[in-house]
Design a protein around this motif. Structure first.
Motif, PDB file in Angstrom:
ATOM      1  N   TYR A  26     -10.085   1.002  -5.896  1.00  0.00           N
ATOM      2  CA  TYR A  26      -8.780   1.480  -6.351  1.00  0.00           C
ATOM      3  C   TYR A  26      -8.176   0.444  -7.295  1.00  0.00           C
ATOM      4  N   VAL A 253      -8.068  -3.192  -5.421  1.00  0.00           N
ATOM      5  CA  VAL A 253      -8.070  -3.221  -3.958  1.00  0.00           C
ATOM      6  C   VAL A 253      -9.494  -2.977  -3.461  1.00  0.00           C
ATOM      7  N   HIS A 304       3.535  -1.648  -3.036  1.00  0.00           N
ATOM      8  CA  HIS A 304       3.475  -0.213  -3.272  1.00  0.00           C
ATOM      9  C   HIS A 304       2.179   0.186  -3.984  1.00  0.00           C
ATOM     10  N   THR A 306      -0.721  -1.302  -3.997  1.00  0.00           N
ATOM     11  CA  THR A 306      -1.981  -1.612  -3.327  1.00  0.00           C
ATOM     12  C   THR A 306      -2.073  -1.005  -1.928  1.00  0.00           C
ATOM     13  N   GLY A 307      -0.919  -0.850  -1.267  1.00  0.00           N
ATOM     14  CA  GLY A 307      -0.949  -0.413   0.126  1.00  0.00           C
ATOM     15  C   GLY A 307      -1.368  -1.515   1.078  1.00  0.00           C
ATOM     16  N   GLN A 308      -1.445  -2.750   0.574  1.00  0.00           N
ATOM     17  CA  GLN A 308      -1.843  -3.866   1.433  1.00  0.00           C
ATOM     18  C   GLN A 308      -0.837  -4.049   2.567  1.00  0.00           C
ATOM     19  N   GLU A 309      -1.333  -4.598   3.672  1.00  0.00           N
ATOM     20  CA  GLU A 309      -0.481  -4.786   4.847  1.00  0.00           C
ATOM     21  C   GLU A 309       0.016  -6.218   4.988  1.00  0.00           C
ATOM     22  N   THR A 340       4.403  -4.715   7.486  1.00  0.00           N
ATOM     23  CA  THR A 340       3.824  -5.601   6.497  1.00  0.00           C
ATOM     24  C   THR A 340       3.998  -7.039   6.971  1.00  0.00           C
TER      25      THR A 340
ATOM     26  N   PHE B  25      -9.605   2.101   3.813  1.00  0.00           N
ATOM     27  CA  PHE B  25      -9.180   2.688   2.540  1.00  0.00           C
ATOM     28  C   PHE B  25      -8.028   3.663   2.768  1.00  0.00           C
ATOM     29  N   LYS B  28      -4.636   2.117   3.660  1.00  0.00           N
ATOM     30  CA  LYS B  28      -3.902   1.626   2.491  1.00  0.00           C
ATOM     31  C   LYS B  28      -3.406   2.781   1.628  1.00  0.00           C
ATOM     32  N   ARG B  31      -0.282   4.264   2.882  1.00  0.00           N
ATOM     33  CA  ARG B  31       0.874   3.425   2.547  1.00  0.00           C
ATOM     34  C   ARG B  31       1.255   3.589   1.073  1.00  0.00           C
ATOM     35  N   ARG B  32       0.242   3.668   0.216  1.00  0.00           N
ATOM     36  CA  ARG B  32       0.538   3.836  -1.211  1.00  0.00           C
ATOM     37  C   ARG B  32       1.239   5.171  -1.469  1.00  0.00           C
ATOM     38  N   VAL B  95      -9.402   7.357  -4.707  1.00  0.00           N
ATOM     39  CA  VAL B  95     -10.349   7.213  -5.810  1.00  0.00           C
ATOM     40  C   VAL B  95     -11.230   8.450  -5.871  1.00  0.00           C
TER      41      VAL B  95
END
Lengths: 628, 257
Positions: A26, A253, A304, A306-309, A340, B25, B28, B31-32, B95
């Motif tokens: 991504y 990501v 936002h 990446t959605g990383q935690e 997060t 995946f 995340k 969350r996105r 993706v």
């Protein structure tokens, strides 16, 4: 969707972690090759999980891909399992995004972050079918350009690179690629492009236009350009104002868990501290902070996108960032209820830190990290590490009151002027921290009964552009003797049962020392080690000291010449032609002060006149600051 | 609180992403997408998410399922249902090759996807150049005869290699159907936690039965869909996991599984 994979199903099904080689992550950038003029492969010469954790690559990837005419892709070192298969089946190295062979690219950029990856650079070139020696590359080969901290002494790698980019990548890629386009349009060849690069683009070192000569004693006698118009000195490039600098707002990501599996927010560059062993602390001067309001926006966008935690702050010494409290408060507010995590490495352990940590972390699970680097105050003065025993004990005591019961301590062995007394100090300091725990925490509140203290020692490696660039490094036997003294000292402590001790490998630290302060002659050594099968030398299980010793001997060179010898102050050093902003006079002054165990002030307290003020930016131009 | 079942596809190079990484995946991606997913409580909260059945690395699928729990549903927009909005939002941050295709809202009482799975359908093709010559050279009727003979056996023993050593299992009860069509096998196999059977094993047993060797990595396997048993108990009719629940709770009556 482009379904193309450079590796067959048979290969992908038999190797470890095929996800390292298939791209499609991504936020990875795919362009139409027909619409771009320049194909750029950006390489971190280590395994995917390490390379993908590097912020610098993400910045350059973002920067280059923001140019409509350029497609920048990534490439990492194939792990030994795939390396074997690629050689056997003659599969050329490919870029992750397009899966196209690197050989067909215009540029291969390699970031050189540590010395023990040098053999991996040769692996990359070899697998890509690019001649190892720059002099043997034809018009159809990519231009191989190196960057990163090790390029401040690029000489051991001089034979393998067409260009070294000295300094921060943000400033000159536009100009360099424009020149490339121009030369291509005019039909000028590779050599002419390189010549014009060396002449016209600041920060570019093109080693083929320089020559080194050595005396009978092996010491460098002369070094300089061999053509008119090629600059004798190459000055570091840097971003003077980070406020407008690009930031990768959509970092790639990865699918698999990588080492730095989080959003990274770079809050400043450089460090005010001036620890005398630390190369980064000198190379990245002057300290330049990023604007806190901009950082707040980045934090929100990055999470936002990446959605990383988890989000982590990055800098050499985060406690020195002037708006740290404001930024941390903002992050705590933003992340509250969002699941997060916030991670704050490189922070001084004090009341502020402990207050923040108790809010954002499960205290019981986390450990405190101190890096006193040396066991005695005298030696800490020698290395200018402004951390006192009092500060450590106060921080630890506060932490123990707050419920922490695990402490990690990092030290170096083999520092200049180190005595058995200093080494004993390591055990004594660890013991005092343990004692502080037992004094602070009543018996009934002690989880597991005991405090856990882990002491780790690394062996000191003198680096170019530090005040210790002239210092002698220990031989491996001496290093191991000092590790033995450390262990003995710890075992003699009253609280020795609470202290665990780990030490690093000595052989590899010495070889790192050889490469760090090496000269051009080492190119042959690196090539021989590679030809003997050396790759992944940064990985303990793949490092083979005998290969390096043999290669040195075959080239008529010795490790001791590069490491064990204290260099006279008037010796011509292989990296003297690079101007990193910090002057040799300043480094000499610092080296002399070190020998008298005299500390120097940090940049916020007083300017010590290192020379970086010549860049006219960052902390050097903050009004009202005292200067010497 | 709502339970949502999301159907997704996995294809192309993404087939090499392992099961745990597919989970990471989607964690995340959710969350996105800003989906209001529920988290577990405790010291290390994680998203309430479960997958129907892990897919082997290297396999493609047109019918994978994950169940998530959300605190609130997105607002319907542009005449689209809540589920379509959710899929659209999620797809935008995924993706190519790992894409949600549809979603259903499950009744609160629904069993999770993994517990529901009873069967899986597969298409098993041969990789180019690795078609077993003998079988493929047979006339169509001959191929069908061989398959009938194979499935007509009372037992189909197969030796499965595991970490603990080799173990013989009987494949026959787990083969619900086996058909040869358009140069591929279509298989419907037991995929329940107790009786799961692998399409690769079935193909291997078949060619073993024919006495024809099967080359390494000769099979190209696509999972088509996953099924649960219908209302009338253990022998009930199979329904696709993607047809359980409702696409729009406002207008439809929830279909109890």
């Amino acid at each position: 969707m482009h379904d193309k994979l450079a590796l067959s199903d048979d290969i992908l099904l038999q190797i470890e972690k095929p996800e390292r080689y298939i791209g499609h992550e991504y936020n990875s950038v795919v362009k139409d090759p027909e619409t771009v003029g320049i194909r750029f492969a950006m390489c971190f010469p280590d395994v995917y999980e390490i390379g993908m954790s590097h912020l610098g690559i993400q910045i350059l990837y973002h920067l280059l891909n923001s140019m409509p005419d350029v497609w920048c892709e990534r490439v990492y070192s194939p792990w030994p399992d795939l390396d074997r298969i690629m050689r056997k089946e003659q599969i050329p190295l490919f870029a992750l995004e397009s899966q196209d062979p690197i050989r067909d690219f215009d540029f291969l950029g390699i970031t050189i972050q540590y010395e023990m990856c040098y053999t991996n650079i040769l692996q990359i070139l070899d697998l890509a079918r690019i001649p190892l020696l720059a002099a043997q590359r034809g018009e159809d080969c990519p231009i191989v350009i190196g960057g990163g901290p090790c390029t401040y002494n690029p000489e051991p790698l001089a034979d393998f690179f067409d260009i070294f980019y000295i300094g921060e990548g943000e400033t000159r890629y536009g100009q360099l690629l424009e020149l490339y386009r121009e030369c291509k349009a005019q039909g000028l060849g590779r050599l002419e492009f390189l010549r014009r690069t060396a002449r016209e683009v600041p920060g570019m070192y093109v080693p083929r236009f320089y020559e080194a000569a050595y005396g009978q004693d092996g010491v460098l006698q002369s070094f300089g350009p061999i053509e008119e118009g090629i600059p004798a000195r190459v000055r570091k490039e840097l971003v003077t104002d980070l406020k407008d600098a690009v930031y990768p707002d959509k970092p790639v990501v990865p699918f698999i868990k990588v080492t730095q599996d989080r959003v990274v927010l770079e809050i400043q560059r450089g460090c005010i501290r001036g620890c005398r062993f630390c190369q980064a602390g000198q190379l990245y001067r002057p300290v330049r902070e990023r604007d806190v309001e901009t950082l707040k926006q980045y934090a929100v966008q990055l999470l936002h996108n990446t959605g990383q935690e988890e989000i982590s702050l990055s800098s050499l010494s985060s406690s020195d960032y002037s708006a740290l409290a404001e930024l941390v408060d903002f992050l705590m507010e933003t992340c509250a209820g969002q699941h997060t995590n916030i991670s704050l490495p490189s922070l001084r352990i004090d009341a502020f830190y402990l207050d923040v940590m108790s809010k954002i972390q499960d205290v019981k699970k986390s450990s405190l990290t101190f890096a006193p680097e040396a066991g005695s105050q005298r030696l800490r003065n020698v290395i200018n590490k402004g951390l006192t025993e009092e500060m450590i004990l106060n921080g630890a005591t506060l932490a123990f009151q707050g419920g922490w019961n695990r402490v990690k301590l990092y030290f170096m062995l083999g520092l200049p002027t180190e005595t058995p007394e200093d080494i004993r100090g390591i055990g004594e300091l660890a013991n005092r921290i343990a004692a502080a725990f037992y004094e602070t925490v009543p018996k009934e509140n002690r989880k597991n009964g005991r405090v856990q203290i882990v002491v780790s020692t690394a062996f000191f490696v003198p680096k170019p552009f530090t005040p210790f660039q002239w210092a002698a490094q220990c031989v491996p036997e001496e290093f191991l003797h000092r590790a033995y003294l450390t262990r003995t000292a710890i075992s003699e402590q009253l609280n020795q049962k609470s202290i665990k001790y780990n030490w690093h490998e000595a052989d590899v630290s010495v070889m790192e020392g050889v490469l760090a302060r090496g000269d051009r002659r080492l190119g042959k050594v690196i090539q021989k080690v590679y030809e003997k099968g050396g790759i992944f030398d940064a990985w303990g299980e793949y490092y083979d000291d005998s290969r390096w010793r043999e290669a040195l001997a075959e080239c008529g060179l010795s490790a001791d010449f590069y490491t064990h010898r204290e260099r006279p102050l008037d010796e011509l050093l292989p990296w003297d032609f690079i101007d990193c902003g910090v002057t040799k006079e300043f480094l000499k002054r610092e080296w002399e002060r070190a020998q008298r165990a005299e500390p120097s002030a940090n940049c916020k307290v007083k300017c010590e006149g290192c020379g970086a003020a010549g860049f006219g930016c960052g902390i050097c131009v903050i009004p009202g600051r005292k200067s010497s | 609180m709502n339970k949502i079942r999301i159907k997704f596809q996995k294809y192309g190079p993404i087939r090499y992403i392992g099961h745990l990484d597919v989970m990471r995946f989607f964690q995340k991606a959710i969350r996105r997408a800003g989906i209001d997913v529920s988290y577990t409580s405790g010291f290390s909260p994680h998203q309430i998410m479960s997958f129907a059945s892990p897919l082997g690395v290297g396999m493609e699928s047109r019918g994978e399922y994950m169940d998530i729990q959300v605190n609130s549903l997105p607002a319907p927009r542009e005449g689209k249902s809540v589920c379509d909005v959710l899929v659209e939002d999620l797809r935008r941050v995924c993706v190519e090759g790992l894409e949600p295709v549809s979603a259903r809202i499950l009744p609160d009482t629904a069993k999770n996807a993994m517990a529901s799975v009873a069967a899986a359908s597969y298409t098993v093709r041969f990789r180019e150049g690795r078609e077993p010559g003998g079988f493929c050279a047979l006339p169509e009727a001959g191929r069908q005869d061989k398959i009938r003979a194979f499935t007509g056996q009372e037992r189909i023993p197969f030796v499965r290699e595991t970490k603990k050593g080799a173990r013989e299992i009987d494949l026959r009860p787990g083969i619900f159907s086996l058909v040869w069509k358009d140069r591929a096998f279509e298989m419907l196999l037991d995929a329940s936690s107790a009786g799961n059977r692998k399409p690769g094993h079935v193909a291997a047993a078949f060619f073993d039965f024919l006495g024809e060797p099967l080359g390494e990595n000769a099979l190209w396997i696509t999972r088509e869909d996953l099924f649960a048993r219908g209302e009338d108990g253990i022998m009930g009719e199979l329904i696709s996991l993607g047809e359980m629940g409702s696409a729009d709770p406002e207008t439809e009556v929830l279909h109890e599984p």
